[in-house]
Design a protein around this motif. Structure first.
Motif, short mmCIF file in Angstrom:
data_model
loop_
_atom_site.label_atom_id
_atom_site.label_comp_id
_atom_site.label_asym_id
_atom_site.label_seq_id
_atom_site.Cartn_x
_atom_site.Cartn_y
_atom_site.Cartn_z
N ARG A 121 -22.55 29.99 0.32
CA ARG A 121 -22.77 30.26 -1.09
C ARG A 121 -23.62 31.51 -1.24
NH1 ARG A 121 -25.54 27.13 -4.11
NH2 ARG A 121 -24.29 27.45 -5.97
N THR A 122 -23.18 32.42 -2.11
CA THR A 122 -23.92 33.65 -2.41
C THR A 122 -23.87 33.89 -3.91
OG1 THR A 122 -22.01 35.14 -2.25
CG2 THR A 122 -23.16 34.62 -0.19
N PRO A 123 -24.73 34.74 -4.45
CA PRO A 123 -24.70 35.02 -5.90
C PRO A 123 -23.47 35.80 -6.36
CG PRO A 123 -26.84 35.57 -4.92
CD PRO A 123 -25.90 35.34 -3.79
N GLU A 124 -22.76 36.42 -5.43
CA GLU A 124 -21.64 37.29 -5.78
C GLU A 124 -20.49 36.52 -6.43
OE1 GLU A 124 -18.06 39.74 -3.48
OE2 GLU A 124 -19.50 38.50 -2.37
N MET A 125 -20.04 37.00 -7.58
CA MET A 125 -18.85 36.45 -8.22
C MET A 125 -17.62 36.98 -7.51
SD MET A 125 -19.66 34.38 -10.73
CE MET A 125 -18.23 34.31 -11.82
N LYS A 126 -16.68 36.09 -7.22
CA LYS A 126 -15.47 36.47 -6.50
C LYS A 126 -14.24 35.98 -7.25
CE LYS A 126 -13.16 36.05 -2.01
NZ LYS A 126 -13.18 35.43 -0.66
N HIS A 127 -13.18 36.79 -7.22
CA HIS A 127 -11.91 36.40 -7.80
C HIS A 127 -11.28 35.35 -6.88
CE1 HIS A 127 -7.95 37.98 -9.85
NE2 HIS A 127 -8.21 36.73 -10.15
N PHE A 128 -11.22 34.10 -7.35
CA PHE A 128 -10.72 33.01 -6.52
C PHE A 128 -9.21 32.85 -6.61
CE2 PHE A 128 -14.38 29.76 -5.75
CZ PHE A 128 -15.16 30.76 -5.21
N VAL A 129 -8.72 32.75 -7.85
CA VAL A 129 -7.34 32.30 -8.07
C VAL A 129 -6.75 33.02 -9.28
CG1 VAL A 129 -5.83 30.29 -8.27
CG2 VAL A 129 -8.16 29.99 -7.38
N ARG A 130 -5.44 33.27 -9.21
CA ARG A 130 -4.67 33.74 -10.36
C ARG A 130 -3.47 32.82 -10.52
NH1 ARG A 130 -3.97 38.36 -13.51
NH2 ARG A 130 -1.84 38.91 -14.08
N VAL A 131 -3.31 32.28 -11.72
CA VAL A 131 -2.20 31.38 -12.01
C VAL A 131 -1.40 31.96 -13.17
CG1 VAL A 131 -1.53 29.01 -12.53
CG2 VAL A 131 -3.72 29.45 -11.41
N LYS A 132 -0.09 31.95 -13.01
CA LYS A 132 0.79 32.44 -14.08
C LYS A 132 1.89 31.43 -14.35
CE LYS A 132 3.78 36.28 -15.54
NZ LYS A 132 4.32 37.61 -15.20
N HIS A 133 2.18 31.24 -15.64
CA HIS A 133 3.33 30.44 -16.05
C HIS A 133 4.38 31.40 -16.58
CE1 HIS A 133 5.58 27.65 -18.86
NE2 HIS A 133 5.73 27.10 -17.67
N PRO A 134 5.39 31.73 -15.78
CA PRO A 134 6.33 32.79 -16.17
C PRO A 134 7.01 32.57 -17.51
CG PRO A 134 6.60 32.26 -13.85
CD PRO A 134 5.67 31.22 -14.42
N GLU A 135 7.37 31.34 -17.84
CA GLU A 135 8.11 31.09 -19.07
C GLU A 135 7.28 31.40 -20.31
OE1 GLU A 135 9.89 27.24 -21.44
OE2 GLU A 135 10.21 27.33 -19.27
N SER A 136 6.04 30.96 -20.34
CA SER A 136 5.19 31.19 -21.51
C SER A 136 4.46 32.52 -21.46
CB SER A 136 4.15 30.07 -21.64
OG SER A 136 3.20 30.15 -20.59
#
Length: 378
Positions: free
Chosen positions: A286-301
Motif C-alpha cells: 500500500r502506498t499513497p499513490e493513486m493508480k488506474h486500476f480498471v476500465r470497464v465499458k458497456h459497448p451497447e450503451s
C-alpha cells in the motif's frame, strides 16, 4: 420526515474566438447546478437514517448513512438516457430488514475473508464470527454495513458530499481497539464518485475497508457478460475451494485473469469455470499513490467506468452466488447480473506474511481513496 436541500453553482467559462479577425468575444457562461437532498427515512437503534441524493446536473448518486451505503447511481448512456447502474433495493428502509449480499455497503472492519475466522496479533489469538462457512467475511454478523453512521452534508463549487463518522468500540465483532473512522462519499462536477476512508485506533488492530457496490453499466436489463474489462494488473492471488488465498502470487500471463488488454467478460468467465471472486494485484504494497486500476465499458450503451485507488488490490467479483433475488423496480437479479470492484488490501493478509500488512497501530492513520469516474463513448 425531515428534508434539507443545499444548492451550489459552479461556472465554467468558455472563450470563443473569431479567428479571421482575431477578435475575442465575450465569455460564455454555462451554469452547472449542484444539489444535495437529505431526507430522514427511518430510525435504527435510536439514530436517524437518512437518504441522500447528490446531483451534479449530469448524473445522480444516492446514498445513506445506514451502512455507508451507495444505493443508486443514475448515469446517462451515449444517447442521454438516464438509468440506474447499480443493484439495489427500492428504498433505504428495506436495507434495515431485508437480507442482501452487501449491495453498495461499506464493508469492515475487515472486508473479504479471514481464514478460520481467527488471527493472532502480538501473541494474542482473536476469534471472530464464522459468517462464510468456517471463515469470517466482511466484518462479521453486524459489520460496518449494518451501522448507522453520524453524517453531515458538504459542498463547494466542484463537489457535493456526505461526511460520515463511526466509532467501532474495542471488542466489537471480536476486533481489538477503539477504531474511529471517517468516510467521505462525494460526487464531483467531472462525474467522479470519490470514496475516502480515514481511521485511527488506540490499540493495535487490523483493518481493511472497502465499498461493495454491484455495477451493471447496461442499466440492469440482463447480465454483465457483454461488458468489456481492462485491468492494469500483472498478478493475482489464487484461492482454494473456500475462496481463501493460498498465499501464492501468480502471474496472469496465459490465464483467464489476464485482462491487461480489453476482454469481453463472458469469454473470460467461460475460461474460468463460472466466474471471478479473486484479488487482482495492483501494487505489492500500500502506498499513497493513486493508480488506474480498471476500465470497464458497456459497448451497447456506451457507458464507461474508470476506477482509481491508492490501495494494493481490488477484489473482482462477478456475482457468482446471486440467484433469483428480488431487486429494485420489480427486477429479478440473477447470476452475473452485476460486478464488484472492491478496492482493498489483499484478502486474509493477517495470515500471510508475504502479503501487505493490514495492521494499524496507535499513532498511525489508515487512509484509503477510491474513485469511480463515469463517461460515455459512442
Amino acid at each position: 420526515m425531515k428534508y434539507a436541500s443545499i444548492l451550489g453553482t459552479a461556472a465554467i467559462l468558455s472563450l470563443a474566438f473569431a479567428c479571421a479577425q482575431k477578435q475575442t468575444q465575450e465569455p460564455i457562461k454555462e451554469e452547472i447546478n449542484l444539489m444535495i437532498k437529505a431526507e430522514q427515512v427511518a430510525e435504527h437503534n435510536g439514530k436517524p437514517v437518512y437518504h441522500y441524493v447528490l446531483d451534479n446536473g449530469t448524473m445522480q448518486v444516492e446514498m445513506s448513512n445506514y451502512g455507508g451505503l451507495i444505493s443508486k447511481i443514475i448515469a446517462p448512456d451515449k444517447n442521454g438516457n438516464m438509468e440506474n447502474i447499480t443493484l439495489t433495493l427500492d428504498t433505504v428502509e428495506e436495507y434495515l430488514t431485508k437480507p442482501n449480499p452487501f449491495f453498495g455497503a461499506t464493508a469492515g472492519r475487515v472486508a473479504n475473508r479471514i481464514a478460520n475466522a481467527e488471527f493472532t496479533l502480538d501473541g494474542t489469538k482473536y476469534t471472530l464470527a464464522k459468517t462464510n462457512g468456517d471463515n469470517h467475511l466482511h466484518g462479521g454478523v453486524e459489520g460496518f454495513n449494518k451501522k448507522v453512521w453520524d453524517a453531515e452534508t458538504y459542498s463547494n463549487d466542484s463537489t457535493l458530499g456526505v461526511k460520515m463518522t463511526y466509532l467501532s468500540v474495542d471488542g466489537e465483532e471480536g476486533y481489538p481497539g477503539n477504531l474511529q473512522t471517517t468516510l467521505w462519499m462525494e460526487l464531483t462536477t467531472d462525474n467522479t464518485l470519490r470514496i475516502r476512508f480515514e481511521s485511527t485506533t488506540d490499540k493495535k488492530t487490523i483493518l481493511n475497508l472497502t465499498n461493495h457496490t454491484y455495477f451493471n453499466l447496461g442499466g440492469i436489463k440482463r447480465d454483465i457478460l457483454d461488458h468489456e474489462f481492462q485491468f492494469w494488473a500483472d498478478y493475482y492471488t489464487p484461492v482454494d475451494e473456500e475462496l481463501i488465498p493460498t498465499g501464492e502470487v501468480k502471474d496472469v500471463t496465459g490465464t483467464p485473469f489476464d485482462f491487461r488488454t480489453p476482454k469481453i467478460l463472458g469469454d473470460q468467465i467461460a475460461a474460468n469455470a463460472g466466474g471471478f471472486d479473486h484479488n487482482m494485484v495492483m501494487k505489492m504494497e500500500r502506498t499513497p499513490e493513486m493508480k488506474h486500476f480498471v476500465r470497464v465499458k458497456h459497448p451497447e450503451s456506451g457507458r464507461v467506468m474508470d476506477m482509481y485507488s491508492n490501495n494494493a488490490g481490488v477484489q473482482f467479483y462477478t456475482a457468482n452466488f446471486l440467484a433469483n433475488y428480488a431487486g429494485a423496480d420489480g427486477k429479478t437479479y440473477d447470476k452475473h447480473w452485476g460486478f464488484c470492484l472492491e478496492s482493498q488490501n489483499w484478502p486474509d493478509a493477517i495470515n500471510h506474511e508475504n502479503f501487505p500488512s493490514p495492521i494499524l497501530n496507535p499513532g498511525e492513520k489508515y487512509e484509503h481513496t477510491i474513485e469511480y469516474k463515469f463517461s460515455v463513448e459512442k
